[in-house]
Design an enzyme around this catalytic site. Structure first.
Site, PDB file in Angstrom:
ATOM      1  N   ASN A 104      -3.864 -13.606  -5.801  1.00 15.44           N
ATOM      2  CA  ASN A 104      -2.960 -14.336  -4.908  1.00 15.44           C
ATOM      3  C   ASN A 104      -1.921 -15.131  -5.696  1.00 15.44           C
ATOM      4  O   ASN A 104      -2.260 -16.119  -6.344  1.00 15.44           O
ATOM      5  CB  ASN A 104      -3.788 -15.274  -4.013  1.00 15.44           C
ATOM      6  CG  ASN A 104      -4.819 -14.484  -3.232  1.00 15.44           C
ATOM      7  OD1 ASN A 104      -4.474 -13.849  -2.251  1.00 15.44           O
ATOM      8  ND2 ASN A 104      -6.055 -14.473  -3.683  1.00 15.44           N
TER       9      ASN A 104
ATOM     10  N   HIS B  45      -8.207  -4.221  -4.821  1.00 14.01           N
ATOM     11  CA  HIS B  45      -8.491  -3.222  -5.843  1.00 14.01           C
ATOM     12  C   HIS B  45      -9.947  -2.788  -5.677  1.00 14.01           C
ATOM     13  O   HIS B  45     -10.835  -3.647  -5.567  1.00 14.01           O
ATOM     14  CB  HIS B  45      -8.352  -3.812  -7.248  1.00 14.01           C
ATOM     15  CG  HIS B  45      -6.965  -4.267  -7.595  1.00 14.01           C
ATOM     16  ND1 HIS B  45      -6.097  -3.506  -8.328  1.00 14.01           N
ATOM     17  CD2 HIS B  45      -6.299  -5.420  -7.315  1.00 14.01           C
ATOM     18  CE1 HIS B  45      -4.957  -4.172  -8.508  1.00 14.01           C
ATOM     19  NE2 HIS B  45      -5.052  -5.333  -7.890  1.00 14.01           N
TER      20      HIS B  45
ATOM     21  N   ASP C 265      -4.140   3.902  -7.317  1.00 13.73           N
ATOM     22  CA  ASP C 265      -3.287   3.024  -8.126  1.00 13.73           C
ATOM     23  C   ASP C 265      -2.604   3.900  -9.196  1.00 13.73           C
ATOM     24  O   ASP C 265      -3.270   4.682  -9.873  1.00 13.73           O
ATOM     25  CB  ASP C 265      -4.149   1.939  -8.794  1.00 13.73           C
ATOM     26  CG  ASP C 265      -3.317   0.816  -9.372  1.00 13.73           C
ATOM     27  OD1 ASP C 265      -3.497  -0.335  -8.967  1.00 13.73           O
ATOM     28  OD2 ASP C 265      -2.474   1.100 -10.268  1.00 13.73           O
ATOM     29  N   ILE C 266      -1.274   3.795  -9.335  1.00 16.07           N
ATOM     30  CA  ILE C 266      -0.592   4.681 -10.300  1.00 16.07           C
ATOM     31  C   ILE C 266      -0.768   4.236 -11.752  1.00 16.07           C
ATOM     32  O   ILE C 266      -0.474   4.996 -12.663  1.00 16.07           O
ATOM     33  CB  ILE C 266       0.939   4.845 -10.045  1.00 16.07           C
ATOM     34  CG1 ILE C 266       1.635   3.522  -9.857  1.00 16.07           C
ATOM     35  CG2 ILE C 266       1.219   5.819  -8.949  1.00 16.07           C
ATOM     36  CD1 ILE C 266       3.147   3.664  -9.948  1.00 16.07           C
TER      37      ILE C 266
ATOM     38  N   GLY D 297      -2.206 -13.357 -11.191  1.00 19.07           N
ATOM     39  CA  GLY D 297      -2.094 -11.964 -11.644  1.00 19.07           C
ATOM     40  C   GLY D 297      -1.509 -11.026 -10.603  1.00 19.07           C
ATOM     41  O   GLY D 297      -1.389  -9.829 -10.863  1.00 19.07           O
ATOM     42  N   GLN D 298      -1.140 -11.543  -9.434  1.00 19.21           N
ATOM     43  CA  GLN D 298      -0.568 -10.661  -8.408  1.00 19.21           C
ATOM     44  C   GLN D 298       0.842 -10.219  -8.819  1.00 19.21           C
ATOM     45  O   GLN D 298       1.662 -11.039  -9.235  1.00 19.21           O
ATOM     46  CB  GLN D 298      -0.501 -11.370  -7.045  1.00 19.21           C
ATOM     47  CG  GLN D 298      -0.025 -10.449  -5.922  1.00 19.21           C
ATOM     48  CD  GLN D 298      -0.015 -11.119  -4.554  1.00 19.21           C
ATOM     49  OE1 GLN D 298      -0.111 -12.338  -4.432  1.00 19.21           O
ATOM     50  NE2 GLN D 298       0.119 -10.311  -3.519  1.00 19.21           N
TER      51      GLN D 298
ATOM     52  N   HIS E  14      -3.428  -6.605  -1.149  1.00 18.34           N
ATOM     53  CA  HIS E  14      -4.152  -5.378  -1.471  1.00 18.34           C
ATOM     54  C   HIS E  14      -5.467  -5.722  -2.155  1.00 18.34           C
ATOM     55  O   HIS E  14      -5.552  -6.702  -2.894  1.00 18.34           O
ATOM     56  CB  HIS E  14      -3.313  -4.450  -2.357  1.00 18.34           C
ATOM     57  CG  HIS E  14      -2.765  -5.130  -3.576  1.00 18.34           C
ATOM     58  ND1 HIS E  14      -1.620  -5.902  -3.537  1.00 18.34           N
ATOM     59  CD2 HIS E  14      -3.207  -5.167  -4.859  1.00 18.34           C
ATOM     60  CE1 HIS E  14      -1.370  -6.378  -4.755  1.00 18.34           C
ATOM     61  NE2 HIS E  14      -2.322  -5.961  -5.567  1.00 18.34           N
TER      62      HIS E  14
HETATM   63  P1  5GP Z   1      -1.738  -6.727  -8.493  1.00 15.22           P
HETATM   64  O1  5GP Z   1      -1.541  -7.062  -9.944  1.00 15.22           O
HETATM   65  O2  5GP Z   1      -0.575  -7.169  -7.642  1.00 15.22           O
HETATM   66  O3  5GP Z   1      -3.050  -7.173  -7.961  1.00 15.22           O
HETATM   67  O4  5GP Z   1      -1.815  -5.154  -8.437  1.00 15.22           O
HETATM   68  C1  5GP Z   1      -0.763  -4.312  -8.143  1.00 15.22           C
HETATM   69  C2  5GP Z   1      -1.253  -2.921  -8.460  1.00 15.22           C
HETATM   70  O5  5GP Z   1      -0.325  -1.997  -7.913  1.00 15.22           O
HETATM   71  C3  5GP Z   1      -1.337  -2.622  -9.966  1.00 15.22           C
HETATM   72  O6  5GP Z   1      -2.665  -2.230 -10.259  1.00 15.22           O
HETATM   73  C4  5GP Z   1      -0.348  -1.499 -10.178  1.00 15.22           C
HETATM   74  O7  5GP Z   1      -0.808  -0.565 -11.088  1.00 15.22           O
HETATM   75  C5  5GP Z   1      -0.191  -0.918  -8.791  1.00 15.22           C
HETATM   76  N1  5GP Z   1       1.120  -0.361  -8.506  1.00 15.22           N
HETATM   77  C6  5GP Z   1       2.324  -0.897  -8.816  1.00 15.22           C
HETATM   78  N2  5GP Z   1       3.324  -0.125  -8.337  1.00 15.22           N
HETATM   79  C7  5GP Z   1       2.732   0.916  -7.695  1.00 15.22           C
HETATM   80  C8  5GP Z   1       3.249   2.049  -6.985  1.00 15.22           C
HETATM   81  O8  5GP Z   1       4.456   2.249  -6.854  1.00 15.22           O
HETATM   82  N3  5GP Z   1       2.333   2.894  -6.456  1.00 15.22           N
HETATM   83  C9  5GP Z   1       0.985   2.712  -6.603  1.00 15.22           C
HETATM   84  N4  5GP Z   1       0.187   3.629  -6.048  1.00 15.22           N
HETATM   85  N5  5GP Z   1       0.472   1.656  -7.257  1.00 15.22           N
HETATM   86  C10 5GP Z   1       1.333   0.768  -7.795  1.00 15.22           C
END
Ligand code: 5GP
Length: 146
Positions: free
Chosen positions: A91, A105, A34-35, A96-97, A103
């Site tokens: 979701n 975490h 995760d970046i 929070g998605q 994906h």
């Molecule tokens: P969500 O909030 O949708 O569950 O998580 C999305 C995750 O993707 C976040 O933890 C965010 O840091 C990560 N993320 C967003 N953009 C990128 C990207 O371009 N590359 C990577 N490796 N992670 C990303």
């Protein structure tokens, strides 16, 4: 529910259009750093098949996905000498998605160390690279050629 967007960030990473720090890959799944990690060793595990989240994913994709999640959970716990591992998944925006390719975490946890939260801060690319290397070594991943 909104339709799956084939141009979301993770779809582009899966297609190789955008880069990632890959830590594991097989026929069905991909795992990468995760970046904006909420903790050291925070990885994301995705199925290669298209799905927005848990609400539309093909159930057949979940077995291979969770198999990879378990591999990475054990891997990051060992690689970072963690006390535990959080496995999380969201979701739709209300939950929070923020990226709409399903994906999981996988985040190492240590007693008394809180998650950093969604700060939006990008990790140092060299640090992510070295952490990814540590994880690949721990799980014995040398690249996928399929
Ligand atoms: P969500 O909030 O949708 O569950 O998580 C999305 C995750 O993707 C976040 O933890 C965010 O840091 C990560 N993320 C967003 N953009 C990128 C990207 O371009 N590359 C990577 N490796 N992670 C990303």
């Amino acid at each position: 529910m909104t339709a799956y967007d084939p141009n979301n960030i993770f779809a582009k990473i899966i297609r190789g259009v955008l880069p990632c720090e890959r830590v594991y890959e097989d026929q069905h799944t991909l795992a990468f750093m995760d970046i904006m990690p909420q903790g050291d060793g925070h990885v994301l595990v995705v199925p290669k098949s298209a799905a927005r989240n848990m609400l539309d994913v093909d159930p057949a994709a979940l077995g291979p996905l969770m198999t990879s999640v378990q591999k990475l959970a054990k891997g990051v716990k060992a690689a970072f000498d963690a006390d535990g591992v959080a496995v999380m998944q969201f979701n739709e925006s209300a939950s929070g998605q923020t990226v709409f390719h399903i994906h999981m975490h996988v985040i190492p946890r240590w007693e008394g160390v809180p998650l950093r939260g969604h700060t939006g801060a990008m990790a140092d690319p060299d640090l992510l690279k070295s952490q990814a290397e540590k994880i690949r070594k721990t799980i014995g991943f040398n690249g996928w050629t399929g």
